[in-house]
Design a protein around this motif. Structure first.
Motif, short mmCIF file in Angstrom:
data_model
loop_
_atom_site.label_atom_id
_atom_site.label_comp_id
_atom_site.label_asym_id
_atom_site.label_seq_id
_atom_site.Cartn_x
_atom_site.Cartn_y
_atom_site.Cartn_z
N ARG A 140 -4.61 -18.47 -29.36
CA ARG A 140 -3.20 -18.85 -29.31
C ARG A 140 -2.98 -20.35 -29.41
O ARG A 140 -3.56 -21.13 -28.68
CB ARG A 140 -2.54 -18.31 -28.03
CG ARG A 140 -2.49 -16.81 -28.03
CD ARG A 140 -2.04 -16.23 -26.72
NE ARG A 140 -2.11 -14.78 -26.83
CZ ARG A 140 -1.09 -14.02 -27.24
NH1 ARG A 140 0.07 -14.56 -27.53
NH2 ARG A 140 -1.24 -12.71 -27.36
N TRP A 141 -2.07 -20.73 -30.31
CA TRP A 141 -1.59 -22.10 -30.35
C TRP A 141 -0.48 -22.26 -29.33
O TRP A 141 -0.08 -21.30 -28.67
CB TRP A 141 -1.13 -22.46 -31.76
CG TRP A 141 -2.30 -22.49 -32.69
CD1 TRP A 141 -2.76 -21.45 -33.46
CD2 TRP A 141 -3.20 -23.57 -32.89
NE1 TRP A 141 -3.89 -21.84 -34.13
CE2 TRP A 141 -4.18 -23.13 -33.81
CE3 TRP A 141 -3.27 -24.87 -32.39
CZ2 TRP A 141 -5.22 -23.95 -34.24
CZ3 TRP A 141 -4.30 -25.68 -32.82
CH2 TRP A 141 -5.26 -25.22 -33.74
N THR A 142 0.02 -23.46 -29.16
CA THR A 142 0.87 -23.80 -28.02
C THR A 142 2.06 -22.87 -27.88
O THR A 142 2.32 -22.32 -26.80
CB THR A 142 1.35 -25.25 -28.15
OG1 THR A 142 0.24 -26.09 -28.41
CG2 THR A 142 2.02 -25.70 -26.86
N SER A 143 2.83 -22.68 -28.95
CA SER A 143 4.05 -21.87 -28.84
C SER A 143 3.72 -20.43 -28.47
O SER A 143 4.43 -19.80 -27.68
CB SER A 143 4.84 -21.93 -30.15
OG SER A 143 4.07 -21.44 -31.22
N ARG A 144 2.63 -19.90 -29.00
CA ARG A 144 2.28 -18.51 -28.72
C ARG A 144 1.63 -18.37 -27.35
O ARG A 144 1.72 -17.31 -26.72
CB ARG A 144 1.37 -17.96 -29.81
CG ARG A 144 2.05 -17.93 -31.18
CD ARG A 144 1.59 -16.79 -32.06
NE ARG A 144 1.79 -15.52 -31.42
CZ ARG A 144 0.79 -14.73 -30.99
NH1 ARG A 144 -0.46 -15.11 -31.14
NH2 ARG A 144 1.04 -13.58 -30.43
N LEU A 145 0.98 -19.42 -26.87
CA LEU A 145 0.48 -19.38 -25.50
C LEU A 145 1.65 -19.34 -24.51
O LEU A 145 1.65 -18.56 -23.56
CB LEU A 145 -0.41 -20.59 -25.23
CG LEU A 145 -1.12 -20.63 -23.88
CD1 LEU A 145 -2.50 -21.25 -24.01
CD2 LEU A 145 -0.31 -21.43 -22.85
N VAL A 194 -8.30 -22.18 -39.76
CA VAL A 194 -7.49 -23.18 -40.44
C VAL A 194 -6.00 -22.90 -40.28
O VAL A 194 -5.18 -23.45 -41.00
CB VAL A 194 -7.85 -23.28 -41.94
CG1 VAL A 194 -9.27 -23.79 -42.10
CG2 VAL A 194 -7.69 -21.93 -42.64
N GLU A 195 -5.65 -22.04 -39.32
CA GLU A 195 -4.23 -21.74 -39.13
C GLU A 195 -3.45 -22.95 -38.63
O GLU A 195 -2.22 -22.99 -38.72
CB GLU A 195 -4.06 -20.57 -38.15
CG GLU A 195 -2.64 -20.03 -38.12
CD GLU A 195 -2.48 -18.88 -37.15
OE1 GLU A 195 -2.08 -19.15 -36.00
OE2 GLU A 195 -2.76 -17.75 -37.53
N TYR A 196 -4.16 -23.96 -38.11
CA TYR A 196 -3.45 -25.15 -37.67
C TYR A 196 -2.72 -25.84 -38.81
O TYR A 196 -1.82 -26.65 -38.59
CB TYR A 196 -4.40 -26.13 -36.98
CG TYR A 196 -5.49 -26.70 -37.83
CD1 TYR A 196 -5.28 -27.85 -38.57
CD2 TYR A 196 -6.73 -26.10 -37.89
CE1 TYR A 196 -6.29 -28.38 -39.36
CE2 TYR A 196 -7.74 -26.62 -38.67
CZ TYR A 196 -7.51 -27.77 -39.40
OH TYR A 196 -8.50 -28.28 -40.19
#
Length: 363
Positions: A103-108, A169-171
């Protein structure tokens, strides 16, 4: 073979998942493993290689992803994106412990909100971000001796020759979007690939790094009370780093945010390399002194991420010498035990340098 009491690796035959499976088998040979994903054939193939493991189909897009398992598992490790939170919610509602490293920030933040108010029947460890939460885990281990944390500066060096799966590479999807950080105790918005700085690693290589949206910039100020947290990323190719920074200044990355351009956006940094060195450094300043942590993995980012996931799995299952966490939502920085973390990293072939400079106490 039934899956009761087993640990299910969803995405277990992927680039990170396969390495995690091998690490778990090496360190805990009696731990029953289920290698799972959308395709049964590669899951069963890896299970046969490991010996004593089971292959299974678990599709995170299904409303009840775990329904097809032969029995209720002990824990689930999510190694693939869970866009609708089907896996997270179904496992936690059934009382199955969960480790999620995707999870990236928003999804965390969304996961924390979705789980809020629900009965806590098992622990959920959200060990996301780069290297499966290694950064906040080691930073917390350093910070507890430094007193009130004033500043945390993280610099990541990414090798373009490294192997990278599609989720890695989703970042690229975040580089055109501003994000929130904490500086001097105040929140503000910053734009990715701005505010560049140079970071010098112990090998003498100086790397230009720029701002990147990562979860620890949201969690460390809350958990540790850090007044400033900044994470920056740079590539081992200065030309690529400056090229992306220039695209940001010209507004190209924002234009690439259109959903129809997702493939093109991610292709900018997709890699089919044979492997490269992964490295990051963190400088931590507190009221009682400062510390520098440097982590280098010659086997690359996928292996380092697998090691981070290993540490999360051992923590979730209580296999690291401490009791497993209670039911509820946890983050890597909730477990500041530097000796345990450093020992695991070194046992897995990861190079770690830890330097501490404590202030002299007044006589």
């Amino acid at each position: 073979m039934k899956s009761e009491g087993s640990v299910v690796l969803v995405g277990g035959y992927g680039m990170v998942g396969a390495q995690l499976a091998k690490l778990l088998r090496e360190r805990h040979p009696d731990l029953p493993l289920v290698i799972a994903g959308r395709r049964l054939e590669p899951a069963e193939s890896l299970a046969r290689q490991l010996g004593g493991a089971v292959g299974a189909v678990v599709d995170v897009r299904a409303p009840s992803p775990l329904a097809g398992l032969a029995a209720r598992p002990r824990a689930v490790i999510s190694l693939v994106n869970d866009p609708e939170d089907h896996l997270l919610l179904s496992a936690s509602s059934d009382g199955v412990a969960v480790l999620d490293i995707t999870r990236w920030t928003s999804r965390l933040k969304a996961a924390v909100l979705r789980l809020a108010g629900k009965p806590s029947r098992a622990p959920v460890l959200l060990s996301s971000a780069w290297m499966a939460g290694l950064v906040p885990r080691l930073v917390a281990g350093a910070a507890w001796r430094l007193g009130r944390v004033e500043r945390i500066e993280v610099g990541i060096r990414f090798s373009l020759s490294d192997q990278a799966g599609p989720d890695s590479v989703e970042y690229m999807d975040r580089l055109g979007l501003s994000f929130e950080v904490t500086e001097g105790g105040e929140e503000r918005q910053v734009v990715p690939l701005t505010d560049g700085r140079r970071v010098t690693f112990s090998d003498g290589r100086s790397t230009r790094v720029f701002r990147l949206d990562t979860p620890e910039q949201a969690t460390l100020p809350v958990v540790l009370g850090a007044r400033t947290v900044a994470t920056r990323l740079g590539f081992d190719s200065g030309a690529v780093t400056w090229g992306l920074a220039a695209m940001q200044r010209l507004g190209v990355l924002r234009l690439l945010q259109h959903p129809r351009l997702t493939s093109l956006r991610r292709a900018l940094l997709a890699s089919n390399g044979t492997g490269g060195e992964a490295a990051w450094v963190a400088d931590v300043e507190g009221e009682r002194g400062a510390a520098r942590i440097e982590v280098v993995d010659p086997r690359g980012q996928a292996h380092l991420t697998a090691v981070g996931a290993l540490m999360g799995a051992e923590r979730l299952l209580g296999l690291d010498g401490a009791p497993p966490p209670a039911a509820g939502v946890w983050l890597p920085e909730h477990d500041p035990r530097p000796e345990s973390a450093l020992a695991t990293l070194r046992a897995c072939g990861v190079q770690v340098r830890f330097e501490e400079r404590l202030k002299q106490e007044a006589a």
